[in-house]
Scaffold this active site. Structure first.
Site, PDB file in Angstrom:
ATOM      1  N   ASN A   9      90.317  25.264 114.662  1.00  0.00           N
ATOM      2  CA  ASN A   9      88.884  24.973 114.724  1.00  0.00           C
ATOM      3  C   ASN A   9      88.695  23.482 114.467  1.00  0.00           C
ATOM      4  OD1 ASN A   9      86.129  24.812 114.416  1.00  0.00           O
ATOM      5  ND2 ASN A   9      86.056  25.966 112.491  1.00  0.00           N
ATOM      6  N   LYS A  11      86.048  21.769 114.722  1.00  0.00           N
ATOM      7  CA  LYS A  11      84.701  21.466 114.192  1.00  0.00           C
ATOM      8  C   LYS A  11      84.101  20.267 114.934  1.00  0.00           C
ATOM      9  CE  LYS A  11      86.197  23.384 109.854  1.00  0.00           C
ATOM     10  NZ  LYS A  11      85.982  23.531 108.428  1.00  0.00           N
ATOM     11  N   HIS A  97      81.081  31.495 111.227  1.00  0.00           N
ATOM     12  CA  HIS A  97      81.789  30.601 110.305  1.00  0.00           C
ATOM     13  C   HIS A  97      80.865  30.291 109.124  1.00  0.00           C
ATOM     14  CE1 HIS A  97      83.803  27.078 108.702  1.00  0.00           C
ATOM     15  NE2 HIS A  97      84.877  27.462 109.368  1.00  0.00           N
ATOM     16  N   GLU A  99      80.206  27.695 107.643  1.00  0.00           N
ATOM     17  CA  GLU A  99      79.376  26.483 107.807  1.00  0.00           C
ATOM     18  C   GLU A  99      78.126  26.798 108.623  1.00  0.00           C
ATOM     19  OE1 GLU A  99      82.510  24.072 109.382  1.00  0.00           O
ATOM     20  OE2 GLU A  99      83.494  24.082 107.431  1.00  0.00           O
ATOM     21  N   GLU A 169      87.925  34.292 105.559  1.00  0.00           N
ATOM     22  CA  GLU A 169      87.910  32.902 105.124  1.00  0.00           C
ATOM     23  C   GLU A 169      87.120  32.785 103.820  1.00  0.00           C
ATOM     24  OE1 GLU A 169      88.662  30.047 108.593  1.00  0.00           O
ATOM     25  OE2 GLU A 169      86.516  30.363 108.488  1.00  0.00           O
ATOM     26  N   GLY A 175      88.334  23.812 103.529  1.00  0.00           N
ATOM     27  CA  GLY A 175      88.243  22.363 103.427  1.00  0.00           C
ATOM     28  C   GLY A 175      88.370  21.833 102.008  1.00  0.00           C
ATOM     29  N   SER A 215      92.180  26.233 104.047  1.00  0.00           N
ATOM     30  CA  SER A 215      93.230  25.302 103.607  1.00  0.00           C
ATOM     31  C   SER A 215      94.640  25.809 103.926  1.00  0.00           C
ATOM     32  CB  SER A 215      93.079  24.979 102.120  1.00  0.00           C
ATOM     33  OG  SER A 215      91.833  24.354 101.886  1.00  0.00           O
TER      34      SER A 215
HETATM   35  C1  PEP Z   1      87.838  26.615 108.771  1.00  0.00           C
HETATM   36  O1  PEP Z   1      86.916  25.826 108.754  1.00  0.00           O
HETATM   37  O2  PEP Z   1      87.789  27.645 109.461  1.00  0.00           O
HETATM   38  C2  PEP Z   1      88.989  26.310 107.921  1.00  0.00           C
HETATM   39  C3  PEP Z   1      89.836  27.270 107.665  1.00  0.00           C
HETATM   40  O3  PEP Z   1      89.066  25.029 107.466  1.00  0.00           O
HETATM   41  P1  PEP Z   1      90.278  24.388 106.606  1.00  0.00           P
HETATM   42  O4  PEP Z   1      91.549  24.862 107.219  1.00  0.00           O
HETATM   43  O5  PEP Z   1      90.099  22.909 106.746  1.00  0.00           O
HETATM   44  O6  PEP Z   1      90.107  24.879 105.212  1.00  0.00           O
END
Ligand code: PEP
Length: 252
Positions: A9, A11, A97, A99, A169, A175, A215
Site C-alpha cells: 500500500n 498510500k 483502511h 486511515e 491491521e 506506521g 509495521s
Molecule cells: C498499512 O498502512 O496498511 C500498513 C500496514 O502500514 P505500515 O506497514 O507502514 O505499518
C-alpha cells in the site's frame, strides 16, 4: 481459494517518476525471485495505468487500488468507480483502511457498499479491520474486530464472501514501528477464521486469505508469515523500498 498474498500500500507517496522507478525495480527484482505468493501493488490511483502496464507486461504483479466509490456512477465529483478500476485491469482494492476510517469517517455500512460495488465488478476487496491501542488495552480487541467484520461482510453470500481478502491491521501497529508479536497476530487470525467458520462453514473459513498489516518489514515478515493462520501481509512503509518489499515477498 486461500492463497498467500503480499500487497504493498503506497498510500499518498511518490511522484510519477519515483513511482515508475519503484515499479520497474520491483518488476526486475521479482522476475528473478522464486516467490510463491501473489504480489499486489496498490499505487495512488493516478499511477494505476502505468503500474498496470509494467506489471501485466511481465505478469509478475497484480494491481490494487487504495479506495473505491460506494456509488456505481454519475455526479460524484472526484470519485472513482469500481467499473473504472476494472477497466484499468485492477484486481484488488483496499477497503476500510484505518486511515480512511479515521480521516474520512468511513463507516462499516459505507464499506459494505464499497465491497458490493467491487464484487459486482469482479475485483477482490482487501477488507481492513483492527483495533485501536485503547481497545487492545481494554481487552476489547476481539469484540471490535468481530463487529467490523460482521457489519461490513457477513450479509454476503458464501460465494461472494469467497472473493474477499481480510487484512488484520491493529491500528497501534500501523506506521508506528510497533509490530504485533507473531503470537498476537496468530491469535487474532485464528479468531477471525473461527467467526467465519461459525457464520459460513469450515470450507469457507479455510479458504479465506487473512493478511497481517502493521509495521511488517523485511526483518519480521518471516516470523509473522510462519503462523498457520497468517497468509501474507499488507505492507505500508516497507513497500516503498523495492529491496525490502522483495525480501518480504520472499519470506514464505
Ligand atoms: C498499512 O498502512 O496498511 C500498513 C500496514 O502500514 P505500515 O506497514 O507502514 O505499518
Amino acid at each position: 481459494m486461500r492463497k498467500n498474498i503480499v500487497a504493498g500500500n503506497w498510500k499518498m507517496n511518490k511522484t510519477f517518476q519515483e513511482a515508475e522507478e519503484l515499479i520497474s525495480e520491483l518488476v526486475t527484482g521479482l522476475e528473478k525471485s522464486r516467490h510463491t505468493c501473489e504480489v499486489v501493488v496498490c499505487p495512488p490511483a493516478l499511477y494505476i495505468e502505468m503500474a498496470s502496464d509494467y506489471g501485466h507486461e511481465e505478469g509478475v504483479i497484480k494491481i490494487g487500488a487504495q479506495n473505491v466509490s460506494e456509488y456505481e456512477k454519475g455526479a460524484y465529483t472526484g470519485e472513482i468507480s469500481a467499473a473504472m478500476l476494472k477497466s484499468m485491469d485492477v484486481d484488488y482494492c483496499i477497503v476500510g483502511h484505518s486511515e480512511r476510517r479515521k480521516y474520512f469517517g468511513e463507516t462499516n455500512k459505507q464499506l459494505a457498499l464499497k465491497i458490493e460495488r467491487l464484487l459486482e465488478n469482479a475485483i477482490h476487496p482487501i477488507y481492513c479491520c483492527g483495533e485501536l491501542l485503547e481497545e487492545r488495552e481494554a481487552g476489547k480487541y476481539f469484540e471490535v474486530v468481530e463487529k467490523q467484520i460482521e457489519e461490513a461482510l457477513f450479509h454476503f453470500s458464501k460465494e461472494e464472501f469467497g472473493n474477499i481478502v481480510i487484512a488484520y491491521e491493529p491500528v497501534w501497529a500501523i506506521g508506528t514501528g510497533k509490530t504485533a508479536t507473531a503470537e498476537q497476530a496468530q491469535e487474532m487470525h485464528a479468531f477471525i477464521r473461527r467467526i467465519i467458520r461459525n457464520k459460513y462453514d469450515e470450507e469457507t473459513a479455510e479458504n479465506t486469505t487473512i493478511l497481517y498489516g502493521g509495521s511488517c518489514n523485511a526483518k519480521n515478515a518471516e516470523e509473522l508469515f510462519a503462523n498457520p493462520d497468517v497468509d501474507g501481509g499488507l505492507i505500508g512503509g516497507a513497500s516503498l523500498i523495492a529491496e525490502d518489499f522483495i525480501k518480504i515477498v520472499n519470506s514464505f
